[in-house]
Design a protein around this motif. Structure first.
Motif, short mmCIF file in Angstrom:
data_model
loop_
_atom_site.label_atom_id
_atom_site.label_comp_id
_atom_site.label_asym_id
_atom_site.label_seq_id
_atom_site.Cartn_x
_atom_site.Cartn_y
_atom_site.Cartn_z
N ASP A 128 0.82 -1.22 0.00
CA ASP A 128 0.00 0.00 0.00
C ASP A 128 0.85 1.26 0.00
N GLY A 129 1.92 1.24 0.81
CA GLY A 129 2.79 2.42 0.92
C GLY A 129 3.39 2.78 -0.43
N GLY A 289 -9.07 -5.50 -1.22
CA GLY A 289 -9.14 -4.11 -0.78
C GLY A 289 -7.78 -3.48 -0.54
N GLY A 290 -6.72 -4.09 -1.03
CA GLY A 290 -5.39 -3.49 -0.89
C GLY A 290 -5.19 -2.36 -1.87
N GLY A 291 -4.29 -1.43 -1.53
CA GLY A 291 -4.03 -0.30 -2.41
C GLY A 291 -4.09 1.00 -1.65
N ASN B 123 4.09 6.78 4.35
CA ASN B 123 4.11 5.36 4.03
C ASN B 123 3.30 4.55 5.04
N ASP B 126 -0.39 5.08 4.66
CA ASP B 126 -0.93 4.31 3.52
C ASP B 126 -1.12 2.85 3.89
N GLU B 127 -0.11 2.29 4.58
CA GLU B 127 -0.19 0.89 4.98
C GLU B 127 -1.37 0.67 5.92
N GLY B 130 -4.62 1.05 4.06
CA GLY B 130 -4.82 -0.15 3.25
C GLY B 130 -5.31 -1.31 4.09
#
Lengths: 296, 189
Positions: A128-129, A289-291, B123, B126-127, B130
């Motif tokens: 995701d990052g 649902g990742g992203g 980062n 976002d993780e 997610g």
């Protein structure tokens, strides 16, 4: 008689309620187009961008079964972009059924949101990052300026390169531009600069030649030196912007248009990987649902 | 004589049909129950992943801020509760509490532009986002599976088979709204 009528009324009312409430539960997702890899429902992509994506995605699918799909929608019909993206991903079945190696790039025009949705199988390669960083670096700065084609194509290339490298494909010819690193010039700006520098250079040359002191004495006065340096600089800059202008697309488009005139576009389109076959479809891949999501 | 055979034959066929129907709906229930369990495992994996991300986030925030111990402690406690939560209801509850604790922390982060702009923080965010989205997807999938399963064990004729073989109703993954804490946002000190 009365009783029967009452019952009938009740039944009609009941079915009316059912009829009215039922559509509320169904989500209005867009359907995949015949092109499958590119679905421009917001109508913001140029034909060139669409053909480019079709060509690349078709080749990638053929070689690796991985699928990259681009979807633009005018709006999300009240749904959150995360849920919309996951449902769309599954409905389209992006990526191979076994490997789940699909990637969805979704743009919602009205909400001004962009989402990268990653299939289960690519989560290791594209955490995701990383998807967020790619968006910040390669996509969002362009979308902020409504440069849809530039942003989507550049972002597409970045992800294509990453996935292609993973499958040991040759991706050395894929160009990605870092939108934050250097200031990007639009075609208009480049044209303006080009014209400006030519004008400036000629003006400086004319001035230099006209300088009487130089003509008469044939010696270098400070004024002549300054004008000379200015002249060299301007001509140098002018030469420097010429290849940039060609690279930024203006020249390429012009050359392509010329080739098109002479009937060479047949070759160009055949290189496109046969978008004429039709019937592209999803491999049945799924996403959990990742992203990442960004507003712009 | 002949009539008797026919009657016995018909009865046998009917019994066979019933047995076959029993077996197939029993197997159907087993498959459905397995799906529910699998989906639940997916939810648990993502909950764990979320808990694993918290220490990193806390470290990063601590590196940029001072005197924000209350909000950080709240997040840490909520994380502990999530790890120790047992059962669907408790887990759903603990997950909600972690969400509200994190929301409180994010309000504070707004006051630290350097932190907000740092690569590491972006980062991590976002993780975390997610993972939160994965949790909600896994939860939707789990609840859909539970809905299908529960409907099946209540419907005729599977309900008979379900009650004989001891299939029980499954719980939805939902936080109890009444127990939910109101997120406390602390402005100023």
């Amino acid at each position: 008689m009365k009783k029967i009528r009452k019952k009938l009324n009740a039944i009609i009312l009941f079915s009316l309620v059912l009829f009215l409430t039922y559509p509320l539960n169904t989500e209005a997702l867009v359907k995949p187009t015949d092109d499958f890899y590119v679905n421009d429902y917001a109508d913001i992509l140029s034909k060139e961008t669409e053909e480019y994506i079709m060509e690349k995605s078709t080749a990638l699918d053929k070689e690796t079964k991985a699928q990259i799909v681009v979807v633009t929608v005018p709006d999300l019909e009240g749904e959150s972009i995360e849920i919309y993206a996951t449902d769309l991903f599954r409905e389209f079945g992006i990526g191979d059924k076994e490997e789940n190696n699909g990637l969805l790039l979704l743009l919602a025009k009205e909400e001004r949101q962009f989402r990268v949705e990653v299939g289960y199988g690519l989560e290791g390669l594209l955490p995701d990052g990383l998807t967020g960083r790619y968006q910040d670096t390669y996509i969002i700065p362009y979308l902020e300026k409504n440069k849809w084609n530039k942003g989507i194509k550049n972002g597409y290339n970045a992800f294509y390169k990453k996935i292609g490298e993973n499958y040991n494909l040759d991706v050395s010819n894929i160009k990605i531009e870092n939108a934050n690193g250097q200031k990007e010039l639009s075609t208009k700006e480049v044209m303006f600069l080009f014209a400006f520098t030519i004008l400036g250079a000629s003006w400086a040359s004319v001035l230099m030649i006209k300088r009487r002191s130089y003509r008469k004495t044939k010696t270098l006065t400070p004024g002549v030196i300054i004008l000379g340096i200015l002249n060299v600089l301007l001509i140098g800059y002018c030469l420097y912007t010429l290849p940039e202008m060609l690279i930024t697309g203006l020249g390429v488009e012009f050359i392509l248009a010329m080739f098109g005139q002479f009937g060479i576009n047949g070759i160009y389109f055949f290189g496109g990987g046969g978008s004429s076959f039709g019937g592209f479809s999803g491999g049945g891949g799924s996403s959990g649902g990742g992203g990442s999501t960004r507003g712009f | 004589m002949k009539k008797g055979y026919i009657v016995i034959g018909v009865i046998l066929v009917i019994i066979l049909a019933i047995v076959l129907m029993f077996i197939s709906s029993y197997n159907g229930l087993v498959t459905l129950e397995e799906t529910v369990d699998n989906k639940y495992a997916d939810v648990e994996v993502q909950l764990e992943r979320r808990a694993d991300l918290i220490p990193n986030l806390v470290n990063t925030v601590e590196g940029y801020t001072e005197h924000e111990t209350a909000a950080i402690e709240k997040v840490t406690t909520a994380r502990e509760n999530l790890i120790n939560a047992k059962g669907i209801e408790e887990q759903a509850q603990a997950n909600e509490e972690l969400t509200s604790a994190l929301n409180g922390l994010m309000v504070i982060v707004e006051n630290y532009p350097d932190l907000k702009a740092s690569k590491n923080f972006v980062n991590l965010q976002d993780e975390l986002a997610g993972t939160e989205n994965r949790i909600s997807t896994a939860r939707r999938d789990y609840n859909a599976a539970v809905k299908e399963y529960n409907a099946k064990i209540k419907r005729i004729p599977t309900n008979i088979i379900a009650s004989i073989s001891g299939f029980e109703e499954k719980e939805y993954f939902e936080a109890d709204e009444a127990k939910q804490e109101v997120p406390e946002v602390n402005f100023g000190e």
